[in-house]
Design an enzyme around this catalytic site. Structure first.
Site, PDB file in Angstrom:
ATOM      1  N   LYS A 175      -4.232  22.779  -2.873  1.00 51.04           N
ATOM      2  CA  LYS A 175      -2.814  23.272  -3.647  1.00 51.04           C
ATOM      3  C   LYS A 175      -2.412  22.024  -3.639  1.00 51.04           C
ATOM      4  O   LYS A 175      -2.433  20.752  -2.494  1.00 51.04           O
ATOM      5  CB  LYS A 175      -2.366  23.632  -2.460  1.00 51.04           C
ATOM      6  CG  LYS A 175      -2.138  25.675  -2.303  1.00 51.04           C
ATOM      7  CD  LYS A 175      -0.814  25.838  -1.571  1.00 51.04           C
ATOM      8  CE  LYS A 175      -1.207  25.981  -0.435  1.00 51.04           C
ATOM      9  NZ  LYS A 175      -0.564  26.169   1.130  1.00 51.04           N
ATOM     10  N   THR A 207      12.126  23.976   0.343  1.00 53.33           N
ATOM     11  CA  THR A 207      11.051  24.869   0.398  1.00 53.33           C
ATOM     12  C   THR A 207      10.206  25.111   2.049  1.00 53.33           C
ATOM     13  O   THR A 207       9.512  25.546   2.140  1.00 53.33           O
ATOM     14  CB  THR A 207       9.945  23.801   0.401  1.00 53.33           C
ATOM     15  OG1 THR A 207      10.364  22.164   0.983  1.00 53.33           O
ATOM     16  CG2 THR A 207      10.804  22.977  -1.322  1.00 53.33           C
ATOM     17  N   GLY A 209       8.495  27.519   4.533  1.00 53.69           N
ATOM     18  CA  GLY A 209       8.282  28.766   4.000  1.00 53.69           C
ATOM     19  C   GLY A 209       7.179  28.854   3.141  1.00 53.69           C
ATOM     20  O   GLY A 209       6.767  30.227   2.663  1.00 53.69           O
ATOM     21  N   THR A 210       6.900  27.825   2.043  1.00 51.00           N
ATOM     22  CA  THR A 210       6.597  28.307   0.906  1.00 51.00           C
ATOM     23  C   THR A 210       5.075  28.367   1.575  1.00 51.00           C
ATOM     24  O   THR A 210       4.375  29.349  -0.133  1.00 51.00           O
ATOM     25  CB  THR A 210       5.929  27.328  -0.213  1.00 51.00           C
ATOM     26  OG1 THR A 210       6.641  25.401   0.657  1.00 51.00           O
ATOM     27  CG2 THR A 210       8.096  26.666  -1.025  1.00 51.00           C
ATOM     28  N   GLY A 211       4.234  27.441   2.149  1.00 49.95           N
ATOM     29  CA  GLY A 211       2.522  28.113   2.023  1.00 49.95           C
ATOM     30  C   GLY A 211       2.474  29.017   2.633  1.00 49.95           C
ATOM     31  O   GLY A 211       2.050  30.191   1.862  1.00 49.95           O
ATOM     32  N   CYS A 212       3.872  29.167   3.847  1.00 50.46           N
ATOM     33  CA  CYS A 212       3.230  30.952   4.362  1.00 50.46           C
ATOM     34  C   CYS A 212       3.226  32.010   3.140  1.00 50.46           C
ATOM     35  O   CYS A 212       2.584  33.120   3.348  1.00 50.46           O
ATOM     36  CB  CYS A 212       4.497  31.109   5.227  1.00 50.46           C
ATOM     37  SG  CYS A 212       4.497  29.909   6.061  1.00 50.46           S
TER      38      CYS A 212
HETATM   39  O1  PXL Z   1       3.571  26.391   6.502  1.00 49.52           O
HETATM   40  C1  PXL Z   1       2.883  26.191   7.784  1.00 49.52           C
HETATM   41  C2  PXL Z   1       3.517  27.104   9.151  1.00 49.52           C
HETATM   42  C3  PXL Z   1       3.440  27.974   9.631  1.00 49.52           C
HETATM   43  N1  PXL Z   1       3.223  28.948  10.448  1.00 49.52           N
HETATM   44  C4  PXL Z   1       4.395  28.776  11.093  1.00 49.52           C
HETATM   45  C5  PXL Z   1       5.006  28.013  10.730  1.00 49.52           C
HETATM   46  C6  PXL Z   1       4.858  26.917   9.692  1.00 49.52           C
HETATM   47  C7  PXL Z   1       6.055  26.062   8.828  1.00 49.52           C
HETATM   48  O2  PXL Z   1       6.689  26.068   9.190  1.00 49.52           O
HETATM   49  O3  PXL Z   1       6.626  27.131  11.225  1.00 49.52           O
HETATM   50  C8  PXL Z   1       4.456  30.062  12.179  1.00 49.52           C
END
Ligand code: PXL
Length: 265
Positions: A175, A207, A209-212
């Site tokens: 990414k 943004t 939580g975008t990765g999650c």
């Molecule tokens: O996106 C990474 C991530 C993963 N897991 C939890 C998070 C975060 C970012 O804030 O809070 C629980």
């Protein structure tokens, strides 16, 4: 066909990241969501206040509860907190056959707070990279996995993706959001070849939580797609819509969440 998707991750009581984001993305993309918690995270849009790691034996108990009963078609792994939890999750993946497993190599929250003990990187490298279907590192995470400097160009991104493949990954989505370019190109690297995906940067500060959300969307969509390139295309389109609609939510005073249900309200 009904899709049952599992997330193995940490929590976000403010609802924008972690397990809460994953379940929203699964639901928005028409997959039934199950969840196993690795850590309870006291956090909100402003940052992480505290982390309570779940005892590895209890992570294992949760995994057995779900996997002994529910057919899981696809899974996403997020925050793993520490190496004992990495080993517990790897043990379960070896015991149960889940067709698609996306590993989001979470290390640090957007606020800069650590979500993975540094010594756990080695456990991820050794136990998880060889058995998951796809990993989704950002540039700092790829550099940590490879123990090298962070990629500063698309050419270096591609080289690092290929190095991760050589370490035993089946597929890598690098990414490029950390590149200082107006586009944020991602590169999908598989043994079949490499493919570039771009999307214009969305002008929002929200943004969280975008990765999650991206990794959960990839897991939810993959069973209905022919291959990873198709799933990446669809997951990125979903995330793009959720980012464009993020400003319409009214959640917190910091970096707010993306709008998982932008197609409905
Ligand atoms: O996106 C990474 C991530 C993963 N897991 C939890 C998070 C975060 C970012 O804030 O809070 C629980």
């Amino acid at each position: 066909m009904r899709i049952n998707a599992l997330t193995i991750a940490g929590t976000d009581p403010s609802g924008g990241a972690g397990i809460q984001a994953d379940l929203k993305a699964f639901s928005a993309l028409e997959a039934y969501g199950a969840s196993v918690m690795t850590a309870l995270v006291a956090q909100n849009t402003r940052g992480v206040q505290s982390v309570y790691r779940i005892e590895p034996s209890f992570v294992s108990a949760q995994l057995s509860s779900v996997l002994d009963d529910v057919r899981i078609d696809t899974a996403k792994i997020g925050m793993l907190a520490e190496s004992d939890i990495v080993h517990t999750v790897a043990d379960a993946l070896e015991r149960y056959d889940i067709p698609f497993v996306v590993l989001d190599t979470v290390m640090v929250a957007k606020s800069g707070d650590p979500l993975l003990a540094p010594e756990a990187v080695e456990a991820i490298r050794r136990r998880l990279l060889p058995i998951v279907s796809l990993i989704t590192p950002n540039l700092p995470e790829a550099a940590a996995l490879l123990e090298c400097a962070q990629a500063a160009s698309e050419r270096e991104m591609l080289e690092q993706g290929e190095a991760l493949l050589a370490m035993g990954c089946k597929a890598v989505l690098m990414k490029g959001g950390h590149l200082s370019e107006s586009e944020s190109p991602d590169w999908l690297i598989t043994p079949q070849g490499s493919q570039r995906f771009t999307a214009p940067r969305v002008a929002t500060r929200h943004t969280h939580g975008t990765g999650c959300t991206l990794s959960a969307a990839l897991a939810a969509l993959r069973p209905r797609c022919d291959d990873w390139p198709q799933a990446v295309e669809a997951a990125k389109a979903y995330l793009q819509g959720a980012l464009v609609a993020a400003d319409s939510l009214e959640v917190g005073g910091g970096i707010g969440p993306v709008h998982h249900f932008y197609r409905w309200w």
